[in-house]
Write an enzyme that holds these catalytic residues in place. Sequence first.
Site, PDB file in Angstrom:
ATOM      1  N   LYS A  51     -11.442   9.739  -1.392  1.00 30.46           N
ATOM      2  CA  LYS A  51     -11.029   9.577  -2.790  1.00 30.46           C
ATOM      3  C   LYS A  51     -12.254   9.513  -3.694  1.00 30.46           C
ATOM      4  O   LYS A  51     -12.317  10.173  -4.746  1.00 30.46           O
ATOM      5  CB  LYS A  51     -10.182   8.304  -2.955  1.00 30.46           C
ATOM      6  CG  LYS A  51      -8.800   8.407  -2.341  1.00 30.46           C
ATOM      7  CD  LYS A  51      -8.014   7.087  -2.443  1.00 30.46           C
ATOM      8  CE  LYS A  51      -6.681   7.231  -1.722  1.00 30.46           C
ATOM      9  NZ  LYS A  51      -5.895   5.984  -1.673  1.00 30.46           N
ATOM     10  N   GLN A  95      -6.081  -0.096  -2.296  1.00 30.36           N
ATOM     11  CA  GLN A  95      -5.776   0.612  -1.051  1.00 30.36           C
ATOM     12  C   GLN A  95      -4.835  -0.231  -0.181  1.00 30.36           C
ATOM     13  O   GLN A  95      -5.117  -1.391   0.111  1.00 30.36           O
ATOM     14  CB  GLN A  95      -7.085   0.912  -0.303  1.00 30.36           C
ATOM     15  CG  GLN A  95      -6.916   1.698   0.986  1.00 30.36           C
ATOM     16  CD  GLN A  95      -6.411   3.121   0.737  1.00 30.36           C
ATOM     17  OE1 GLN A  95      -6.785   3.780  -0.237  1.00 30.36           O
ATOM     18  NE2 GLN A  95      -5.533   3.594   1.607  1.00 30.36           N
ATOM     19  N   ASP A 118      -1.410   4.885  -8.553  1.00 27.84           N
ATOM     20  CA  ASP A 118      -0.545   5.116  -7.392  1.00 27.84           C
ATOM     21  C   ASP A 118       0.919   5.258  -7.819  1.00 27.84           C
ATOM     22  O   ASP A 118       1.742   5.769  -7.059  1.00 27.84           O
ATOM     23  CB  ASP A 118      -0.661   3.947  -6.397  1.00 27.84           C
ATOM     24  CG  ASP A 118      -1.455   4.325  -5.153  1.00 27.84           C
ATOM     25  OD1 ASP A 118      -1.687   5.531  -4.912  1.00 27.84           O
ATOM     26  OD2 ASP A 118      -1.859   3.403  -4.412  1.00 27.84           O
TER      27      ASP A 118
END
Lengths: 289, 289
Positions: A51, A95, A118
């Site tokens: 990422k 995460q 997200d």
Amino acid sequence: MNIDGKLTAQTLRDKLAIEVAEFKSRYKIQPSLTVIIVGDDPASHIYVKNKVKQTQEIGMISNEIKLPIETTENHLLSLLEQLNNDDSVHGILVQLPLPKHIDESAIISAINPDKDVDGFHAMNSGRLFNGEPGALVPCTPQGCVLLAKQHLGKDLSGLHAVVIGRSNIVGKPVAMLLLQENCTVTITHSKTKNLPELCKQADILVAAVGIAKLVKADWVKEGATVIDVGINRITTNEGATKLVGDVDYVEAFEKCGAITPVPGGVGPMTIACLLKNTLAAAKNSLQSR
Amino acid sequence: MNIDGKLTAQTLRDKLAIEVAEFKSRYKIQPSLTVIIVGDDPASHIYVKNKVKQTQEIGMISNEIKLPIETTENHLLSLLEQLNNDDSVHGILVQLPLPKHIDESAIISAINPDKDVDGFHAMNSGRLFNGEPGALVPCTPQGCVLLAKQHLGKDLSGLHAVVIGRSNIVGKPVAMLLLQENCTVTITHSKTKNLPELCKQADILVAAVGIAKLVKADWVKEGATVIDVGINRITTNEGATKLVGDVDYVEAFEKCGAITPVPGGVGPMTIACLLKNTLAAAKNSLQSR
């Protein structure tokens, strides 16, 4: 035919790189993504590393905050409050999975929805559900729709999409996106009775259930577009491990019109869509200035 | 058979009256609903009058705020802020439609989601979508599921539900509720290509599209449960007006296992579920004390 996720993701990243450059030149702001990772799960660290790399490659700022596994929930919550209030931070990603002593849903709820790249915050689920502007939509479902369009073109109107799986992360949001594209949508799951028959009605079949090679050739309508979200590790007869999807690719390939491979299909699209969300969050931040 | 919505709603209200009495005796708090109505649309005033009456009948406090049609959006927003911060107000409902100079979505977004008894705020859509606790779910969809269960019993698992219509108020939330009940769910709409065929697969058919008598007998599977949300005013051959649903009741009655009539089916359930949401909002308010 095979739908190449790597290539589609690369094309999207190239497009985003141009948009990021334009945004920087126009507003003198560099979009930025902050990724928080707690603990030392090796898979999570590899994923975060990718990422970070891809964020920087398209010209955005990447901040990585690595925290020890013993980090408390309160510490994480106060860190998020600080990032929520920091105008130079456009996207925030925690995460997952988090260590067991931290309540994931409390953490997700604490992220400013406008920075929640997200797309897991209830405000973003609700905006997606209601078709409201400004929704940050979960990345993998976005990738699925882009891959379907890669083969079918922009207009999916009137096609029957059947989704296997009803998770908050893939099944339900991909169903909502396909509904917005004017597909007729059927959502199936473990309690569904006549799954093969229902799948066989699908013009677009999305498998997101996490069962290796569940979908067989005779579940697939001739000419259908098959999007395989599953990533399952199996052991071959020779004792090696390999990754396979939820669809029996070799069987289904002959029958369908197009199919995404595993790996190299939906997977690469997820990070590309994360970058897309980060740029969208940076654009949204202009309105609150 | 006919599913009697009036009777089912009465049974629900009787149950709620007992729960309200228990809540009052235990916490010394009387659940309260504040309804705001702007302008003088006659239908809206009749509807609000019924809400007030039924709220009081089950032992809750009903506050009605009537505002003139020239009320500004800013005035309404500041009134909502005041009600949001008033601990004695558990449920807030702004009667729709609002006059055209007021942005409905801005008003809905300004209601504290924990007091949003209509369940239209994006936070409540998102909580429903994600299956999070504390969601206030739109009233008509709740009524649909209760009526289906009235005939089918508690367990709808594995049944195939087909929903006609994809509005934020009925189609999409009822699809989510049926998915939570472990139904396989198909969402259809104006772009759906083979609607009669798809409807014929339904064990539970929900029609929420607003087209008089759209659903014919040959769209209905033998023994299916039909929930008719439509309320359409038509003119008969004799020139009188009458209310009919989205389903041709007379035709479908012979074929299906059970069907809700119009009027007297889903309609009466909507206010009963509003009262249910108001009590739920009062219960939720205990946690923030």
